[in-house]
Write a protein that holds these residues in place. Structure first.
Motif, PDB file in Angstrom:
ATOM      1  N   MET A 168      -7.772   7.671  10.255  1.00  0.00           N
ATOM      2  CA  MET A 168      -6.334   7.539  11.193  1.00  0.00           C
ATOM      3  C   MET A 168      -6.105   6.925  11.747  1.00  0.00           C
ATOM      4  N   ASN A 169      -6.969   6.543  12.799  1.00  0.00           N
ATOM      5  CA  ASN A 169      -6.671   5.452  13.817  1.00  0.00           C
ATOM      6  C   ASN A 169      -6.664   4.251  13.185  1.00  0.00           C
ATOM      7  N   PHE A 170      -5.496   3.577  13.907  1.00  0.00           N
ATOM      8  CA  PHE A 170      -4.768   2.055  13.703  1.00  0.00           C
ATOM      9  C   PHE A 170      -6.119   1.262  13.540  1.00  0.00           C
ATOM     10  N   ASP A 171      -6.800   0.832  12.594  1.00  0.00           N
ATOM     11  CA  ASP A 171      -7.593  -0.553  12.788  1.00  0.00           C
ATOM     12  C   ASP A 171      -6.768  -1.705  11.913  1.00  0.00           C
ATOM     13  N   PRO A 172      -7.077  -2.585  12.239  1.00  0.00           N
ATOM     14  CA  PRO A 172      -6.167  -4.068  11.789  1.00  0.00           C
ATOM     15  C   PRO A 172      -6.853  -4.290  11.495  1.00  0.00           C
ATOM     16  N   ALA A 173      -7.897  -4.330  11.164  1.00  0.00           N
ATOM     17  CA  ALA A 173      -9.022  -5.100   9.744  1.00  0.00           C
ATOM     18  C   ALA A 173      -7.913  -4.314   8.352  1.00  0.00           C
ATOM     19  N   ARG A 174      -7.638  -3.330   8.623  1.00  0.00           N
ATOM     20  CA  ARG A 174      -6.879  -2.999   7.079  1.00  0.00           C
ATOM     21  C   ARG A 174      -5.778  -2.358   7.332  1.00  0.00           C
ATOM     22  N   ASP A 175      -5.514  -2.092   8.120  1.00  0.00           N
ATOM     23  CA  ASP A 175      -3.986  -1.874   8.137  1.00  0.00           C
ATOM     24  C   ASP A 175      -3.254  -3.334   9.210  1.00  0.00           C
ATOM     25  N   LEU A 176      -3.493  -4.195   8.891  1.00  0.00           N
ATOM     26  CA  LEU A 176      -1.768  -4.771   9.692  1.00  0.00           C
ATOM     27  C   LEU A 176      -1.756  -6.045   8.759  1.00  0.00           C
ATOM     28  N   LEU A 177      -0.724  -6.288   8.688  1.00  0.00           N
ATOM     29  CA  LEU A 177      -0.164  -7.547   7.648  1.00  0.00           C
ATOM     30  C   LEU A 177       0.283  -8.973   8.628  1.00  0.00           C
ATOM     31  N   THR A 178       0.435  -9.837   8.417  1.00  0.00           N
ATOM     32  CA  THR A 178       1.037 -10.985   9.204  1.00  0.00           C
ATOM     33  C   THR A 178       1.771 -12.632   8.227  1.00  0.00           C
ATOM     34  N   GLN A 189       0.085 -12.016   4.943  1.00  0.00           N
ATOM     35  CA  GLN A 189      -1.738 -12.561   5.141  1.00  0.00           C
ATOM     36  C   GLN A 189      -2.770 -11.157   5.727  1.00  0.00           C
ATOM     37  N   ARG A 190      -3.424 -10.605   5.375  1.00  0.00           N
ATOM     38  CA  ARG A 190      -4.720  -9.812   5.747  1.00  0.00           C
ATOM     39  C   ARG A 190      -5.121 -10.454   7.470  1.00  0.00           C
ATOM     40  N   PRO A 191      -5.638  -9.536   8.364  1.00  0.00           N
ATOM     41  CA  PRO A 191      -6.596 -10.064   9.079  1.00  0.00           C
ATOM     42  C   PRO A 191      -7.511 -10.546   8.493  1.00  0.00           C
ATOM     43  N   ILE A 192      -8.313 -10.595   7.552  1.00  0.00           N
ATOM     44  CA  ILE A 192      -9.186 -10.253   6.959  1.00  0.00           C
ATOM     45  C   ILE A 192     -10.142  -9.758   5.847  1.00  0.00           C
ATOM     46  N   ASP A 193     -10.299 -10.648   4.729  1.00  0.00           N
ATOM     47  CA  ASP A 193     -10.939 -10.074   3.468  1.00  0.00           C
ATOM     48  C   ASP A 193     -10.511  -8.570   3.453  1.00  0.00           C
ATOM     49  N   PRO A 194     -10.600  -8.063   2.770  1.00  0.00           N
ATOM     50  CA  PRO A 194     -10.710  -6.540   2.444  1.00  0.00           C
ATOM     51  C   PRO A 194     -11.964  -6.385   1.971  1.00  0.00           C
ATOM     52  N   MET A 195     -12.570  -7.027   1.238  1.00  0.00           N
ATOM     53  CA  MET A 195     -13.954  -6.580   1.109  1.00  0.00           C
ATOM     54  C   MET A 195     -14.682  -6.520   2.332  1.00  0.00           C
ATOM     55  N   ALA A 196     -14.883  -7.558   2.779  1.00  0.00           N
ATOM     56  CA  ALA A 196     -15.258  -7.132   4.845  1.00  0.00           C
ATOM     57  C   ALA A 196     -15.055  -5.884   5.335  1.00  0.00           C
ATOM     58  N   SER A 197     -13.323  -5.558   5.279  1.00  0.00           N
ATOM     59  CA  SER A 197     -12.886  -4.757   5.848  1.00  0.00           C
ATOM     60  C   SER A 197     -13.732  -3.531   5.414  1.00  0.00           C
ATOM     61  N   ASP A 198     -13.842  -3.354   4.404  1.00  0.00           N
ATOM     62  CA  ASP A 198     -14.353  -1.860   3.577  1.00  0.00           C
ATOM     63  C   ASP A 198     -15.162  -2.223   4.220  1.00  0.00           C
ATOM     64  N   ALA A 199     -17.013  -3.266   3.899  1.00  0.00           N
ATOM     65  CA  ALA A 199     -18.069  -2.900   4.793  1.00  0.00           C
ATOM     66  C   ALA A 199     -17.829  -2.552   6.337  1.00  0.00           C
ATOM     67  N   LEU A 200     -16.848  -3.431   7.002  1.00  0.00           N
ATOM     68  CA  LEU A 200     -16.727  -3.032   8.897  1.00  0.00           C
ATOM     69  C   LEU A 200     -16.803  -1.826   8.737  1.00  0.00           C
TER      70      LEU A 200
END
Length: 279
Positions: A1-11, A128-139
């Motif tokens: 539930m905490n905000f994670d820019p790798a998953r929750d941010l569009l720019t 755009q997403r800050p990072i690739d969704p696949m890398a985000s899930d792996a992180l």
């Protein structure tokens, strides 16, 4: 539930002021921030001077997946450019403090006037997403592991405090927007999704030593990411940087090289594992 820019941010990064310095639109793609009203909340950030950012206005945008683009209407070659989300057109006006700085105005008070003089063409601009969704899930999966680096990420390195840390400069706690380098590949075998995660984080980096990182592989039977090995690399962001995929294979996967050495693959109890090999 905490905000994670790798998953929750569009720019969106776009020069709206016509001065060669881009503004940044941030859209928060998480129900914890945007709620359940059927749309997303966001902000427009303006850089008044190098490193000095401020909020110019709040914005709203509907959250139909995938999140739709915004539209930049035709505008003069000089001056501030309006933009349209699916909530309406946002304009610009001088701030009331007399500083000459600009703020954007919500759709209900934005006047759409005819534009005279040289024009730019209207166009759509995609989020755009800050990072690739696949890398985000792996992180995210890595941060839930018992790896020592994941344990370090779970510590509050900024000390006991209440509220937001507004100290200028790079945060000490791990932030993927600042501290992560990554690459993704299938290593030449269909279904073998791999994510290389390299941590350019001051809390881990030692002078003169390469950056630590991990290789994550997708375990289809378990529907989760697993750690394949720990790696190291100088983290060179230039043309020569990154992971080199080699022609040789082991376990059906391409071996790879970083600036710290060469890595090959071997079978493990839970799936493929990588390990450093002699040059």
């Amino acid at each position: 539930m905490n905000f994670d820019p790798a998953r929750d941010l569009l720019t969106i990064v776009e020069d709206l002021g016509g001065d060669g310095r881009p503004e940044v639109l941030l859209l928060f793609n998480t129900a914890a921030i945007s709620g359940n009203w059927g749309g997303l909340w966001g902000v427009v950030m303006v850089e008044d001077a190098p490193g000095r950012w401020r909020e110019a206005c709040s914005i709203a945008h509907r959250s139909a997946p995938p999140v739709g683009a915004i539209r930049l209407p035709a505008a003069p070659l000089r001056g501030w450019r309006n933009f349209r989300t699916d909530e309406g057109i946002y304009g610009w006006r001088p701030m009331a403090d007399g500083s000459g700085r600009m703020e954007c105005t919500p759709p209900e008070i934005t006047a759409v006037r005819p534009v005279r003089g040289p024009r730019r063409r209207a166009r759509w601009v995609h989020w755009q997403r800050p990072i690739d969704p696949m890398a985000s899930d792996a992180l995210r999966e890595f941060r839930l592991s018992t790896h020592p680096i994941a344990d370090a990420m779970a510590i509050n390195h900024e000390g006991a405090r209440i509220g937001v840390n507004r100290t200028p400069g790079r945060p000490r706690n791990f932030d993927p927007a600042f501290d992560l380098l990554y690459a993704t590949s299938d290593l030449g075998r269909r279904g073998a999704e791999i994510a290389f995660l390299l941590f350019d984080w001051p809390m881990l980096r030692r002078d003169g030593e390469p950056l630590p990182g991990v290789v994550m592989w997708w375990s289809a039977p378990e529907a989760r990411w697993r750690i394949a090995c720990t790696i190291a690399d100088a983290g060179d962001r230039g043309a020569a940087g990154g992971v080199t995929l080699l022609d040789t294979r082991s376990e059906g996967l391409r071996d790879f090289r970083t600036s710290a050495g060469r890595y090959a693959w071997a079978g493990g109890p839970a799936g493929p594992e990588c390990h450093a090999v002699p040059p």
